[in-house]
Structure formats: structure tokens, C-alpha cells
Motif scaffolding. Structure first.
Motif, short mmCIF file in Angstrom:
data_model
loop_
_atom_site.label_atom_id
_atom_site.label_comp_id
_atom_site.label_asym_id
_atom_site.label_seq_id
_atom_site.Cartn_x
_atom_site.Cartn_y
_atom_site.Cartn_z
N VAL A 70 0.85 -1.19 0.00
CA VAL A 70 0.00 0.00 0.00
C VAL A 70 0.89 1.24 0.00
CG1 VAL A 70 -1.88 1.24 1.14
CG2 VAL A 70 -1.72 -1.27 1.33
N GLY A 71 0.69 2.11 -0.99
CA GLY A 71 1.47 3.35 -1.05
C GLY A 71 2.66 3.25 -1.98
N ASP A 72 3.46 4.31 -1.99
CA ASP A 72 4.55 4.43 -2.95
C ASP A 72 5.91 4.61 -2.29
OD1 ASP A 72 2.88 4.35 -5.31
OD2 ASP A 72 2.18 6.34 -4.74
N ARG A 73 6.09 4.06 -1.10
CA ARG A 73 7.41 4.13 -0.47
C ARG A 73 8.41 3.36 -1.32
NH1 ARG A 73 7.85 4.72 5.67
NH2 ARG A 73 9.80 3.60 5.27
N LYS A 74 9.51 4.01 -1.65
CA LYS A 74 10.50 3.38 -2.52
C LYS A 74 11.14 2.17 -1.84
CE LYS A 74 11.67 7.47 -5.23
NZ LYS A 74 12.76 8.41 -5.65
N ASP A 75 11.40 2.28 -0.52
CA ASP A 75 12.03 1.15 0.16
C ASP A 75 11.11 -0.05 0.21
OD1 ASP A 75 10.33 2.45 1.89
OD2 ASP A 75 11.83 2.83 3.44
N SER A 76 9.82 0.19 0.46
CA SER A 76 8.86 -0.92 0.47
C SER A 76 8.77 -1.57 -0.90
CB SER A 76 7.48 -0.41 0.90
OG SER A 76 7.45 -0.02 2.24
N ALA A 77 8.70 -0.73 -1.94
CA ALA A 77 8.62 -1.26 -3.29
C ALA A 77 9.85 -2.09 -3.64
CB ALA A 77 8.45 -0.12 -4.29
N THR A 78 11.03 -1.64 -3.17
CA THR A 78 12.26 -2.39 -3.42
C THR A 78 12.20 -3.75 -2.75
OG1 THR A 78 13.57 -0.37 -3.62
CG2 THR A 78 14.76 -2.40 -3.09
N TYR A 79 11.73 -3.80 -1.50
CA TYR A 79 11.65 -5.06 -0.79
C TYR A 79 10.70 -6.02 -1.49
CZ TYR A 79 13.94 -2.55 3.03
OH TYR A 79 14.81 -1.83 3.79
N VAL A 80 9.58 -5.50 -1.96
CA VAL A 80 8.61 -6.35 -2.65
C VAL A 80 9.22 -6.89 -3.94
CG1 VAL A 80 6.39 -6.36 -3.86
CG2 VAL A 80 6.58 -5.27 -1.61
N LEU A 117 -1.70 -1.13 -3.95
CA LEU A 117 -2.81 -0.19 -3.75
C LEU A 117 -2.28 1.21 -3.50
CD1 LEU A 117 -5.01 -2.37 -1.35
CD2 LEU A 117 -5.36 -2.00 -3.80
N PRO A 118 -3.04 2.23 -3.91
CA PRO A 118 -2.61 3.61 -3.66
C PRO A 118 -2.62 3.95 -2.17
CG PRO A 118 -4.79 3.55 -4.65
CD PRO A 118 -4.28 2.16 -4.70
N GLU A 119 -1.87 4.99 -1.82
CA GLU A 119 -1.72 5.42 -0.44
C GLU A 119 -3.05 5.71 0.25
OE1 GLU A 119 0.70 6.74 2.91
OE2 GLU A 119 1.32 5.81 1.03
N ASP A 120 -3.99 6.28 -0.50
CA ASP A 120 -5.27 6.69 0.10
C ASP A 120 -6.32 5.59 0.08
OD1 ASP A 120 -5.73 6.63 -2.61
OD2 ASP A 120 -6.53 8.67 -2.76
N SER A 121 -5.92 4.36 -0.19
CA SER A 121 -6.86 3.24 -0.14
C SER A 121 -7.43 3.10 1.27
CB SER A 121 -6.18 1.94 -0.55
OG SER A 121 -5.71 2.00 -1.87
N SER A 122 -8.61 2.56 1.37
CA SER A 122 -9.22 2.35 2.67
C SER A 122 -8.73 1.03 3.28
CB SER A 122 -10.74 2.31 2.55
OG SER A 122 -11.15 1.13 1.86
N LEU A 128 4.82 -3.72 5.49
CA LEU A 128 4.73 -2.63 6.45
C LEU A 128 5.81 -1.59 6.16
CD1 LEU A 128 4.11 -4.54 9.79
CD2 LEU A 128 2.46 -3.69 8.13
N PRO A 129 5.61 -0.33 6.58
CA PRO A 129 4.47 0.17 7.34
C PRO A 129 3.27 0.44 6.45
CG PRO A 129 6.00 1.95 6.93
CD PRO A 129 6.65 0.71 6.37
#
Length: 365
Positions: A112-122, A141-146, A170-171
Motif C-alpha cells: 500500500v502506497g509508494d514508499r521506494k524502500d517498500s517497493a524495493t523489498y517487494v 494499492l494507492p496510499e489513500d486506499s481504505s 509494512l508500514p
């Protein structure tokens, strides 16, 4: 020198991303800053250089005995080499499963969201899955997803027979309740091992959790693969997070070590750590544990991975652990480098748990 912090952390390649900075204990900070400020000259510079040697074969016997003499330079516990061997073993089992029953294990990741570090881990997890033949499913999913949207995908993966492991990166965005999301993951597919049932089983003698959390599991696997004796040894875990510190302590107890946990309210942490035959550090503070915290001959597993500024590095920073590597390797008998130690093991254990889940669900032996 960077300000002193004592935080919970996980490996950079961990199956879940942990923020590098969390609320810390003021008592511990006041105690440790005074100690560390005394060492800002030559010892600080020695900590700024990570000269990592690789081990050619991860099979030697290493003593964690208090009376053993440390070598001039500690043996490097090569997490890359061990993780590569484990991935090869997993690939063989995945292939055997596919040939025998026509089934391939599947791992689903929700980002969820566009954190570069999270995207790298995925991306790293997806690449690792491909390397061993495990199917990878990803929802971004986009950052503003419910929160409800995230729960919808968790529920869908819970019901999908082609998915055997689920993790939520996470986060999560601040408007989501992390506990609600994580508790929605089916226990049978909780390959991160952080659900209350898995942690509860881990904490009870005579019980076996369905899954052991990946980073602590990787730490113990490194000790086993290097034939480092745990039974009867004194072990200190630095950090008490639910993700690394607490489960690592429970695993060491399960291996019949005598375990102490050092945390933000611990008095005289250096004295306690200095008694350890085995140290596992997971606090997220660069070079916090100095050479004089370590008993000669101790074995060190450094889970911390911290970016520090380095104008000479291509990216302007480099990664260091919680342990002052240059000081520690002249005292310890064996040590994990950062990077290249625990990090590769975390993803290897995630793949291992996913294979285990598929075998269990389909009663494949």
C-alpha cells in the motif's frame, strides 16, 4: 556522531519493513550517550569502515565458549552463501512437488502506497520467488486506499487455493489499523509468523508454531549451519520487538540457551552483554555495540541495518549494523557482516515458510 537511539529493527530484507526510527527509552539514551561520546575519535573512524571478508564454506564448527580465545579477526558468517544454499534446497523441493502433484507454492504480497524502500523489498521478494519456482502474486494499492480495500484482498487470498502464504508490507499508511489488517490473515497462511497464535505457540514449551518469524528463524539457522553450539550457552538479545527481539529470545530458549534481553530500560547494558557467548542485536542504532561490550570468543549475529552518510559512497550513504564491526571482529570468534549477513536469510526463510505452508496444506511429504 549521530545521536544515540535504541529502537526495534529488522533486517533490510525482512519480510516486513520497520521504520528506522521509533520512540526510544530516555533512560537508556542518557546512559549510553555518555558512554559513546567518549569514543568519537579513532574508534569512531574504525567503525566507519566495513571491511568484510567472505567465508568460503558455511560449515565450520565455531565455539561460543566463554573461555575460548578470539582469533585476530573473527570468522565471517556468510549469510549470502547460506541463503543461496537454502534457496537451492527449496528449488529442488518445489520442483519435486510440481512433478509429484502438479502444484506450485504461491506467495501473495500486498503493498500500500509508494514508499521506494517498500517497493524495493517487494521486488526483491518477487525475484526470490522466481529463483526457486514459487508463484508470486502482488497487489499494489494507492496510499489513500481504505482499510476495507486491503482487508478485501486479504480475504480473497485467504480463500485462494493457489496462495499458500500472505504478507502485508509494512508500514501501512497511518489511517489504517495495522493490527486489524494483520490479524485478518489466515493463520495457515501467516508465513511471516507474527500472528498471535504463532507467537503464542512459540512462547509455550512443547508447542510448535505453524510458522516461525523469518528474521529470527534466519538467525538461528545461521548458527545451526555453522555448527555453533547454542545449548547451555549464555545468550543476550539486544532489542525486544515483536518482529525480531522477542521471537529470537524465545527461539534461543527453545534451543536451551540461558537468555537475557537488553532493552531501553536495562541498566548497565554493557555489563550484561559482556557476559554473552552469543549476541543477537536488533535495535536499529548504527555501531551502538562497541568492542568493549563483547566477551572474547563470543558469536555475534547483527540484525541491524542502518544507513549512515558517506560522501565517498555512490549513493551518498552506506549500510552498517548495530555492532561496531571493526572493533567487534577483533574480539569475537564469529560475526555476521552488514550487509550480507542476516538480510539474505530473511527472504530465504520467507520462501522456506511458503514451501512449508504448501506442503502442509496439501499433505505433501
Amino acid at each position: 556522531m549521530a545521536s544515540m537511539m535504541f529502537t526495534d529493527c529488522s533486517s533490510a530484507a525482512t519480510s516486513r519493513l520497520i521504520p528506522l526510527h521509533r520512540r526510544t527509552g530516555a533512560v537508556f539514551l542518557r546512559h549510553c550517550v555518555g558512554q559513546l561520546r567518549l569514543r568519537t575519535t579513532s574508534s569512531e573512524r574504525s567503525c566507519s569502515t566495513l571491511s568484510v571478508r567472505s567465508s568460503s564454506s558455511p560449515t565450520p564448527v565455531v565455539s561460543a565458549d566463554a573461555n575460548s580465545e578470539a582469533a585476530a579477526s573473527a570468522m565471517v558468517i556468510d549469510g549470502k552463501a547460506v541463503a543461496k544454499k537454502i534457496r537451492e534446497e527449496i528449488a529442488v523441493e518445489v520442483s519435486r512437488m510440481k512433478d509429484s502433484i502438479g502444484l506450485v507454492p504461491g506467495l501473495a504480497v500486498i503493498l500500500v502506497g509508494d514508499r521506494k524502500d517498500s517497493a524495493t523489498y517487494v521486488r526483491n521478494k518477487k525475484k526470490a520467488c522466481g529463483s526457486v519456482g514459487i508463484n508470486s502474486f502482488e497487489v499494489h494499492l494507492p496510499e489513500d486506499s481504505s482499510e476495507g480495500e486491503v482487508l478485501k484482498f486479504v480475504s480473497s487470498f485467504n480463500d485462494d487455493p493457489s496462495v499458500h502464504g500472505i504478507l502485508v508490507q509494512l508500514p501501512l499508511p497511518s489511517h489504517m489499523n495495522e493490527e486489524n489488517v494483520l490479524s485478518a490473515i489466515s493463520c495457515e497462511k501467516d508465513v511471516d509468523g507474527f500472528g498471535s497464535q504463532n507467537i503464542g505457540e512459540l512462547a509455550m514449551r512443547g508447542r510448535e508454531p505453524l510458522f516461525v518469524p523469518c528474521t529470527p528463524k534466519g538467525c538461528i539457522e545461521l548458527l545451526r549451519r555453522y555448527n555453533i553450539e547454542i545449548k547451555g550457552k549464555r545468550a543476550v538479545v539486544i532489542g525486544r520487538s515483536n518482529i525480531v527481539g522477542m521471537p529470537a529470545a524465545l527461539l534461543l530458549l527453545g534451543e536451551d540457551a540461558t537468555v537475557s534481553i537488553v532493552h531501553s530500560r536495562t541498566k548497565n547494558p554493557e555489563d550484561i552483554t559482556r557476559q554473552a557467548d552469543i549476541i543477537i542485536s536488533a535495535v536499529g542504532q548504527p555501531n551502538m555495540v562497541r568492542g568493549n561490550w563483547i566477551k572474547p570468543g563470543a558469536v555475534i549475529i547483527d540484525v541491524g541495518i542502518n544507513p549512515v552518510e558517506d560522501p565517498k559512497a555512490p549513493r551518498g550513504y552506506r549500510l552498517v549494523g548495530d555492532i561496531c564491526y571493526e572493533e567487534a571482529r577483533s574480539v569475537a570468534s564469529a560475526i555476521t557482516p552488514v550487509p550480507g549477513g542476516v538480510g539474505p536469510m530473511t527472504i530465504a526463510m520467507l520462501l522456506s515458510n511458503t514451501l512449508l505452508s504448501a506442503k502442509r496444506i496439501h499433505n505433501f511429504r
